[in-house]
Design a protein around this motif. Structure first.
Motif, short mmCIF file in Angstrom:
data_model
loop_
_atom_site.label_atom_id
_atom_site.label_comp_id
_atom_site.label_asym_id
_atom_site.label_seq_id
_atom_site.Cartn_x
_atom_site.Cartn_y
_atom_site.Cartn_z
N ILE A 150 -6.27 12.21 2.20
CA ILE A 150 -5.85 11.58 3.45
C ILE A 150 -5.99 12.51 4.65
CG2 ILE A 150 -4.26 10.04 2.26
CD1 ILE A 150 -1.96 11.82 3.35
N THR A 151 -6.23 13.80 4.43
CA THR A 151 -6.44 14.71 5.56
C THR A 151 -7.85 14.57 6.12
OG1 THR A 151 -7.13 16.59 4.20
CG2 THR A 151 -4.77 16.33 4.61
N ASN A 152 -8.71 13.85 5.42
CA ASN A 152 -10.05 13.53 5.91
C ASN A 152 -9.97 12.15 6.54
OD1 ASN A 152 -12.72 12.44 6.04
ND2 ASN A 152 -13.43 14.01 4.62
N ASP A 179 -12.00 10.11 8.17
CA ASP A 179 -13.04 9.13 7.87
C ASP A 179 -12.88 8.58 6.46
OD1 ASP A 179 -14.12 9.46 10.39
OD2 ASP A 179 -15.64 10.91 9.73
N GLU A 180 -12.60 9.46 5.51
CA GLU A 180 -12.41 9.04 4.13
C GLU A 180 -11.17 8.16 3.99
OE1 GLU A 180 -11.41 11.10 -0.21
OE2 GLU A 180 -12.42 12.29 1.34
N PHE A 181 -10.11 8.53 4.70
CA PHE A 181 -8.87 7.77 4.64
C PHE A 181 -9.07 6.36 5.18
CE2 PHE A 181 -4.08 8.00 6.01
CZ PHE A 181 -3.75 7.16 4.95
N ILE A 182 -9.67 6.24 6.35
CA ILE A 182 -9.90 4.93 6.95
C ILE A 182 -10.83 4.09 6.08
CG2 ILE A 182 -10.97 3.72 8.91
CD1 ILE A 182 -8.20 4.72 9.53
N ALA A 183 -11.89 4.71 5.56
CA ALA A 183 -12.81 3.98 4.69
C ALA A 183 -12.10 3.44 3.46
CB ALA A 183 -13.97 4.88 4.28
N THR A 184 -11.16 4.21 2.92
CA THR A 184 -10.39 3.76 1.76
C THR A 184 -9.48 2.60 2.12
OG1 THR A 184 -10.45 5.98 0.80
CG2 THR A 184 -8.74 4.48 -0.01
N LEU A 185 -8.82 2.68 3.26
CA LEU A 185 -7.95 1.58 3.69
C LEU A 185 -8.76 0.31 3.95
CD1 LEU A 185 -5.55 3.53 6.08
CD2 LEU A 185 -5.09 2.75 3.74
N ILE A 214 0.87 -1.18 0.00
CA ILE A 214 0.00 0.00 0.00
C ILE A 214 0.90 1.22 0.00
CG2 ILE A 214 -1.69 1.35 1.28
CD1 ILE A 214 -2.84 -1.21 2.39
N LEU A 215 0.74 2.08 -1.02
CA LEU A 215 1.58 3.26 -1.14
C LEU A 215 0.71 4.51 -1.11
CD1 LEU A 215 4.73 3.70 -3.21
CD2 LEU A 215 3.02 5.50 -3.26
N VAL A 216 0.88 5.28 -0.04
CA VAL A 216 0.15 6.54 0.13
C VAL A 216 0.99 7.69 -0.39
CG1 VAL A 216 -0.90 8.10 1.81
CG2 VAL A 216 -1.03 5.62 2.16
N GLY A 217 0.44 8.44 -1.33
CA GLY A 217 1.19 9.54 -1.91
C GLY A 217 1.86 9.13 -3.21
N SER A 218 1.09 8.46 -4.07
CA SER A 218 1.63 8.07 -5.36
C SER A 218 1.82 9.31 -6.23
CB SER A 218 0.67 7.09 -6.04
OG SER A 218 1.24 6.54 -7.20
N GLY A 219 2.73 9.21 -7.18
CA GLY A 219 3.03 10.34 -8.05
C GLY A 219 4.20 10.01 -8.94
N PRO A 220 4.55 10.89 -9.85
CA PRO A 220 5.55 10.57 -10.87
C PRO A 220 6.99 10.48 -10.36
CG PRO A 220 4.87 12.86 -11.06
CD PRO A 220 3.97 12.23 -10.04
N THR A 232 -2.96 8.35 11.76
CA THR A 232 -4.17 7.63 11.36
C THR A 232 -3.81 6.36 10.60
OG1 THR A 232 -5.46 9.67 11.25
CG2 THR A 232 -6.29 7.80 10.00
N ALA A 233 -2.86 6.50 9.68
CA ALA A 233 -2.43 5.34 8.90
C ALA A 233 -1.81 4.27 9.79
CB ALA A 233 -1.42 5.79 7.84
N ALA A 234 -0.98 4.69 10.75
CA ALA A 234 -0.32 3.74 11.63
C ALA A 234 -1.32 3.00 12.50
CB ALA A 234 0.72 4.45 12.48
N LYS A 235 -2.32 3.71 12.99
CA LYS A 235 -3.34 3.05 13.82
C LYS A 235 -4.06 1.96 13.03
CE LYS A 235 -5.52 6.79 15.26
NZ LYS A 235 -6.52 7.61 16.00
#
Length: 233
Positions: free
Chosen positions: A68-70, A72-78, A10-16, A124-127
């Motif tokens: 990811i600053t939201n 609820d949205e971040f956790i729901a996505t994970l 799982i990679l958070v912050g994908s980009g070129p 949030t991600a670590a939890k």
């Protein structure tokens, strides 16, 4: 269900830059599943194509559009990733915002925004990720459960004209060190990649491909002698 042979990144912050190259490096060497998270749909599609090309289409690569600053949205996505792709072996946190903020001219909003991205959202991600990585360490002796974070030299040498980011990165490193102290003994490799300057494809060491190669080296270290952080300068 995740089979014993499935390996999910799982990679958070994908980009070129770093994100895409990390995903390509890890997918080409071990990971048959990759979840890419970012806020830009166009870049996610490009990153997905790049990872699939790097693996000759053998990896399952899915993209997830998320702020990811939201929380609820971040956790729901994970949670959605877990339902669709299984448990991660590596959770890679590459989210950042690079912006000028002068020492005594910055306002609270700038500081709070950088703290949100670098610290609160990582927390949030670590939890979410750490309990799953600990479970994987207990269940699969061949797994290398890892929480890895892209950082810079700002925690060690702050830039006054990037005050807010320097401060947030210092706090991020402190939190990540604490995670390493607690969960390293439980089988999770918590580590940081400190990138010592602007990422440049033409640079010998600061190219995204070299950063990805060095990061793979950090991931692949022997379990009994894992490093907390490496510097790529």
């Amino acid at each position: 269900m995740t089979s014993q042979t499935d390996r999910l990144l799982i990679l958070v912050g994908s980009g070129p830059g770093i994100g895409r190259h990390i995903a390509c490096e890890f997918a080409s060497k071990r990971f048959n599943k990759v979840a890419l998270l970012a806020r830009n749909a166009g870049r996610l599609a490009e990153d997905q194509a790049a990872v699939q090309a790097a693996t000759d289409g053998k990896a399952e690569v899915r993209t997830y559009l998320v702020d990811i600053t939201n929380d609820d949205e971040f956790i729901a996505t994970l949670d959605k990733i877990e339902r669709e792709m299984g448990l991660p072996e590596v959770f890679y946190y590459n989210a950042a915002r690079v912006a000028l903020s002068k020492l005594l001219e910055s306002d609270a909003k700038e500081m709070e925004h950088d703290f949100q991205i670098n610290c609160k959202s990582l927390h949030t991600a670590a939890k979410w990720a750490i309990p799953r990585l600990v479970s994987l360490a207990d269940a699969d002796a061949d797994a290398r459960p890892s929480l890895l974070v892209t950082s810079s030299l700002l925690p060690l040498d702050p830039i006054p004209d990037m005050f807010a980011l320097s401060m947030a990165k210092a706090a991020q490193r402190n939190m990540t060190q604490s995670l390493a102290k607690v969960y390293g003994p439980k089988g999770v490799h918590v580590g940081m990649v400190l990138v010592g300057g602007p990422v440049d494809p033409a640079h010998e060491t600061l190219s995204p491909s070299n950063i990805a190669s060095r990061t793979w080296g950090l991931f692949e270290e022997p379990k009994e002698n894992q490093t907390f952080e490496i510097q790529v300068v």
